[in-house]
Scaffold this motif. Structure first.
Motif, short mmCIF file in Angstrom:
data_model
loop_
_atom_site.label_atom_id
_atom_site.label_comp_id
_atom_site.label_asym_id
_atom_site.label_seq_id
_atom_site.Cartn_x
_atom_site.Cartn_y
_atom_site.Cartn_z
N UNK A 330 1.06 -1.06 0.08
CA UNK A 330 -0.28 -0.09 -0.10
C UNK A 330 0.65 1.40 -0.07
N UNK A 331 1.92 0.97 0.37
CA UNK A 331 3.02 2.36 0.55
C UNK A 331 3.60 2.71 -0.82
N UNK A 332 3.80 1.66 -1.48
CA UNK A 332 4.15 1.67 -2.95
C UNK A 332 2.97 2.30 -3.82
N UNK A 333 1.63 1.84 -3.46
CA UNK A 333 0.52 2.18 -4.39
C UNK A 333 0.33 3.59 -3.90
N UNK A 334 0.66 4.21 -3.03
CA UNK A 334 0.37 5.62 -2.69
C UNK A 334 1.35 6.53 -3.65
N UNK A 335 2.63 6.05 -3.73
CA UNK A 335 3.39 6.74 -4.64
C UNK A 335 2.95 6.76 -6.18
N UNK A 336 2.52 5.41 -6.56
CA UNK A 336 1.68 5.42 -8.00
C UNK A 336 0.56 6.34 -8.27
N UNK A 337 -0.09 6.71 -7.12
CA UNK A 337 -1.26 7.44 -7.42
C UNK A 337 -0.84 8.86 -7.21
N UNK A 338 0.05 9.28 -6.37
CA UNK A 338 0.32 10.73 -6.06
C UNK A 338 1.51 11.30 -6.72
N UNK A 339 2.30 10.49 -7.27
CA UNK A 339 3.73 10.90 -7.83
C UNK A 339 3.52 12.11 -8.74
N UNK A 340 2.52 11.96 -9.47
CA UNK A 340 2.39 12.98 -10.48
C UNK A 340 1.50 14.21 -10.26
N UNK A 341 0.86 13.98 -9.05
CA UNK A 341 0.02 15.03 -8.40
C UNK A 341 1.06 15.92 -7.26
N UNK A 342 1.23 15.01 -6.22
CA UNK A 342 2.15 15.88 -5.12
C UNK A 342 3.53 16.07 -5.66
N UNK A 343 4.21 15.36 -6.58
CA UNK A 343 5.44 15.77 -6.81
C UNK A 343 6.41 14.71 -6.18
N UNK A 344 7.70 14.58 -6.88
CA UNK A 344 8.85 13.59 -6.56
C UNK A 344 9.47 14.11 -5.22
N UNK A 345 9.60 15.31 -5.01
CA UNK A 345 10.65 16.00 -4.11
C UNK A 345 9.96 16.04 -2.92
N UNK A 386 5.89 4.33 5.61
CA UNK A 386 6.54 5.80 5.43
C UNK A 386 7.66 5.35 4.27
N UNK A 387 8.37 4.29 4.48
CA UNK A 387 9.41 4.12 3.32
C UNK A 387 9.16 3.78 1.95
N UNK A 388 7.91 2.98 1.72
CA UNK A 388 7.62 2.79 0.55
C UNK A 388 6.76 3.90 -0.22
N UNK A 389 6.26 4.90 0.45
CA UNK A 389 5.45 6.04 -0.43
C UNK A 389 6.28 7.06 -0.82
N UNK A 390 7.63 6.95 -0.41
CA UNK A 390 8.32 7.94 -1.13
C UNK A 390 10.08 7.60 -1.28
N UNK A 391 10.47 7.42 -0.31
CA UNK A 391 11.86 6.96 -0.21
C UNK A 391 12.25 5.53 -0.93
N UNK A 392 11.51 4.74 -0.85
CA UNK A 392 11.56 3.45 -1.42
C UNK A 392 11.38 3.31 -2.97
N UNK A 393 10.37 4.43 -3.37
CA UNK A 393 9.94 4.45 -4.62
C UNK A 393 10.53 5.56 -5.65
N UNK A 394 10.50 6.57 -5.10
CA UNK A 394 10.99 7.79 -6.00
C UNK A 394 12.17 7.87 -6.71
N UNK A 395 13.26 7.19 -5.80
CA UNK A 395 14.70 7.16 -6.65
C UNK A 395 14.53 6.41 -8.04
N UNK A 396 13.50 5.26 -7.96
CA UNK A 396 13.42 4.69 -9.33
C UNK A 396 12.83 5.60 -10.49
#
Length: 482
Positions: A330-345, A386-396
């Motif tokens: 679910x943490x990684x799923x959050x990245x997929x949903x919001x990475x193009x809305x909230x932003x990477x940084x 916490x790790x997967x919604x940003x630090x674990x996914x955004x680097x890729x």
């Protein structure tokens, strides 16, 4: 959703499917080791030793390093599609071998072989996705590798809990074969076609990925941009020669960029990666955040999840291990949903800061034992999320969009090789960390890495959502000059 976007999602899924297979494979020892150790129920000719257990978990990382080394060569020579098919076959063959043998040595060799496909996937996915994805959904698609990896770990824990040894092996073979079929059905990258001087095929590929007719101006415009990036500037004439005004405008634009393009076209990729300021700084930033991702401890915590939960609450270790995978998913799923809305940084900074808080609190609770076991478990799960919604996914995501096409293959190969080496090293070192510092001391170290990553991201990582490749290069330069 139009047909073009469906093709983009299909390609992202197919290119990153190796990550799902790697997730399935990496946690397989967590529920198989006990069976291999048994004197009565082991399917092996002799029970496994402690040294062999260590190799069972770590050899796929060494295989992945080999997969990274050959991936760039294969996808450049055979194409992203057929190269991907070839690179997906070792893991299928590995599971076939494991199902047919009772020798632990043969199984260890098969685990190494399987790692080749997993490592190759992490090179193929960012390259392929960056070449076909629209800017508006690139972040979502680029996060698919980690999303599928976490899906694989969750699925692996579940089937390990519910199914028998032989049935699990058949499941693994089935998933591996499905990954091969998926990559076989994709549309080839237009960048590959252009590098093979197959312009008409490149136009057709762009049209399919954008869901428009091949004669559309959108296709011609994207083709011109790609040719400007991967081919000598004089070859742009064929795209716009029917429009004199457009030709004149393009000539003026090219005159202002002529020197930079000449350097890019005449310089080898390796030299260009470390000589061109934007590429060099992008490489520095991406390899730093991706290294910090590993050093925040998710890999050893994942591999030794059952051990960690057994120390916390032995009676519910299996259930907590599955919950661990659920929170990763679910943490990684959050990245997929919001990475193009909230932003990477912002995701990278917030995630790393929360990892720091969770790890420091977790270390203190495990050291002092002042809280009931359920609080410790909840903190571990919060750390995973916490790790997967940003630090674990955004680097890729950054890996897929930070580099110009001339250096994308090489940069991806070097960085992923380094990641797999760090994975291997930290898995090997983790038991010694526990002996030297205790598990709580190890968590303090992982938390400190999260704080360092948050500070680094705040200072040096640019926001790249929705931007073109050229705009991203400018941002990396501006960040470097700060």
């Amino acid at each position: 959703m139009n047909v073009g976007r469906l093709r983009q999602f299909h390609t992202a899924l197919a290119a990153a499917a190796g990550s799902l297979i790697m997730g399935l494979m990496n946690v397989w020892p967590s529920y198989t080791s006990e069976l291999y150790f048994s004197n009565t129920t082991t399917p092996l000719s002799a029970p496994m030793t402690k040294a062999e257990e260590s190799l069972l978990g770590s050899l796929p990382s060494l295989g992945a390093m080999c997969g990274c080394a050959i991936a760039g060569v294969l996808i450049n020579s055979l194409g992203r599609r057929y190269g991907g098919v070839v690179l997906s076959l070792p893991v299928f063959l590995a599971w076939v071998i494991i199902s047919m043998t009772s020798s632990i040595r043969v199984i260890l060799a098969a685990r190494f072989l399987a790692g080749i496909s997993g490592g190759a996937s992490l090179v193929l996915a960012p390259i392929f996705i960056s070449e076909v994805a629209e800017d508006s959904i690139r972040g979502t698609l680029a996060s698919s590798s980690m999303f599928l990896y976490c899906s694989g770990t969750l699925l692996s824990y579940i089937i390990g809990w519910a199914l028998t040894y032989r049935i699990i092996l058949f499941f693994m073979m089935g998933f591996s074969l499905a990954a091969t079929v998926l990559i076989f059905l994709v549309v080839e990258s237009p960048v590959y076609f252009l590098r093979q001087n197959r312009e008409e095929d490149a136009k057709l590929s762009i049209a399919k990925y954008r869901g428009v007719p091949v004669t559309s101006m959108l296709v011609l415009d994207e083709l011109a941009k790609l040719k400007q990036l991967v081919m000598p500037s004089v070859q742009l004439v064929s795209v716009i020669e029917t429009d004199p005004k457009a030709l004149e405008a393009e000539k003026e634009k090219l005159n202002s960029e002529e020197n930079d393009q000449e350097v890019q076209q005449s310089t080898p990729s390796f030299k260009l990666l470390f000589v061109q300021p934007a590429s060099r700084w992008a490489f520095t930033v991406v390899i730093t955040v991706i290294s910090m991702q590993v050093l925040m401890g998710i890999v050893p915590v994942q591999v030794y999840a059952k051990t960690v939960f057994t120390e916390t609450d032995p009676s519910k270790a299996d259930m907590y291990t599955v919950l661990f995978a659920v929170f990763l998913f679910f943490g990684t799923g959050v990245t997929g949903v919001v990475a193009d809305k909230a932003g990477r940084r912002v995701l990278l900074i917030a995630s790393s800061a929360l990892v720091f808080v969770c790890m420091i609190a977790l270390g203190y609770l495990m050291q002092s034992k002042i809280a009931p076991p359920i609080i410790t478990v909840l903190l571990i799960l919060a750390y995973c999320f916490a790790f997967m919604f940003g630090a674990g996914s955004i680097p890729y995501v950054l890996l897929a969009e930070a580099f110009i096409p001339e250096v994308q293959n090489l940069a991806s190969m070097i960085i992923i090789e380094w990641v797999w080496f760090l994975n291997f090293a930290i898995i090997a070192v983790f038991p010694y960390m526990i002996s030297a510092f205790g598990i709580y001391g190890s968590f303090y170290i992982f938390g400190t890495m999260g704080l360092i990553n948050a500070i680094f991201a705040y200072m040096y990582v640019p926001e790249t959502k929705g931007l073109s490749n050229a705009q991203i290069q400018d941002l990396f330069l501006s960040r470097k000059r700060r």
